[in-house]
Design a protein around this motif. Structure first.
Motif, short mmCIF file in Angstrom:
data_model
loop_
_atom_site.label_atom_id
_atom_site.label_comp_id
_atom_site.label_asym_id
_atom_site.label_seq_id
_atom_site.Cartn_x
_atom_site.Cartn_y
_atom_site.Cartn_z
N GLU A 70 32.38 39.32 57.49
CA GLU A 70 33.75 40.08 57.30
C GLU A 70 34.79 39.54 56.40
O GLU A 70 34.75 38.27 56.38
N VAL A 71 34.80 40.16 55.39
CA VAL A 71 35.88 39.61 54.51
C VAL A 71 37.26 39.92 54.69
O VAL A 71 37.64 40.96 54.87
N ARG A 72 38.14 38.87 54.92
CA ARG A 72 39.30 38.75 55.44
C ARG A 72 40.30 38.67 54.47
O ARG A 72 41.52 39.02 54.48
N GLU A 73 40.06 38.13 53.06
CA GLU A 73 41.01 38.17 52.13
C GLU A 73 40.16 37.78 50.86
O GLU A 73 39.09 37.40 51.05
N ILE A 74 40.61 38.04 49.48
CA ILE A 74 40.04 37.87 48.63
C ILE A 74 41.35 37.22 47.54
O ILE A 74 42.22 37.27 47.77
N SER A 75 40.74 36.43 46.56
CA SER A 75 41.53 35.67 45.63
C SER A 75 41.09 35.87 44.26
O SER A 75 39.87 35.99 44.03
N VAL A 76 42.17 35.83 43.35
CA VAL A 76 41.76 35.88 41.88
C VAL A 76 42.71 34.98 41.27
O VAL A 76 43.92 34.73 41.87
N SER A 77 42.52 34.49 40.06
CA SER A 77 43.30 33.64 39.48
C SER A 77 43.00 34.07 37.76
O SER A 77 42.09 34.22 37.52
N MET A 78 44.26 34.12 36.94
CA MET A 78 44.16 34.44 35.61
C MET A 78 44.97 33.36 34.91
O MET A 78 45.87 32.95 35.34
N LEU A 79 44.19 32.81 33.71
CA LEU A 79 44.87 31.87 33.15
C LEU A 79 44.79 32.27 31.72
O LEU A 79 43.67 32.84 30.81
#
Length: 133
Positions: A70-79
Motif C-alpha cells: 500500500e503506497v501512502r505517499e510519494i516524494s520527489v525532489s528537484m535540484l
C-alpha cells in the motif's frame, strides 16, 4: 496460455521495452538474458513471465506471495544547478511529498508532484538571476 517471457501487464517481450534494452546494453547482455537474471518479478507471479516497471506500478506493486504494498505517499525532489562566474554554482532545490488516498493514481500523483517541484524551482530563479528550467 500466455506467451513466455512477456510482461504480465502489457504483453511486451523484453526486446520491445526500452528499460530492458538499455540496461541489457550496459551489462553486455540481451534484454531476455537481463530479465531472466536481473528482473525481480521474473517467474514470481506467473511461470516465465515478469512485470515491466510501468505495469508493476499500475498493478499496485504486488508483493511476491500475493500481498500488495500500500503506497501512502510519494516524494520527489528537484535540484537545479546554474554555473556562475568565478567557478561558483547556484543551486535551487524543491521537494514535494504527496499523501495518497486509497484508489489514487500513483502516476498522476507523481505528475502533480513533479509539476509542483518544478514550479517552486522556477519561482526561485528570477530572484537569483538564473535562466528558467
Amino acid at each position: 496460455m500466455s506467451e513466455p517471457l512477456t510482461c504480465i501487464g502489457c504483453g511486451k517481450h523484453p526486446d520491445e521495452i526500452d528499460e530492458y534494452i538499455e540496461c541489457a546494453a550496459e551489462e553486455g547482455m540481451s534484454p531476455v538474458q537481463y530479465v531472466i537474471e536481473e528482473e525481480g518479478t521474473y517467474d514470481k507471479f506467473e511461470p516465465e513471465r515478469f512485470y515491466c516497471t510501468r505495469c508493476y506500478i499500475e498493478a499496485g506493486m504486488p508483493l511476491i506471495g500475493g500481498e500488495h504494498m500500500e503506497v501512502r505517499e510519494i516524494s520527489v525532489s528537484m535540484l537545479y544547478t546554474k554555473s556562475l562566474p568565478n567557478y561558483e554554482n547556484l543551486k535551487l532545490e524543491a521537494g514535494v511529498t504527496i499523501a495518497l488516498a486509497p484508489g489514487d493514481s500513483i502516476e498522476e500523483a507523481y505528475e502533480k508532484a513533479w509539476k509542483l517541484a518544478r514550479g517552486q524551482v522556477r519561482a526561485q530563479i528570477p530572484a537569483r538571476g538564473a535562466s528558467p528550467v
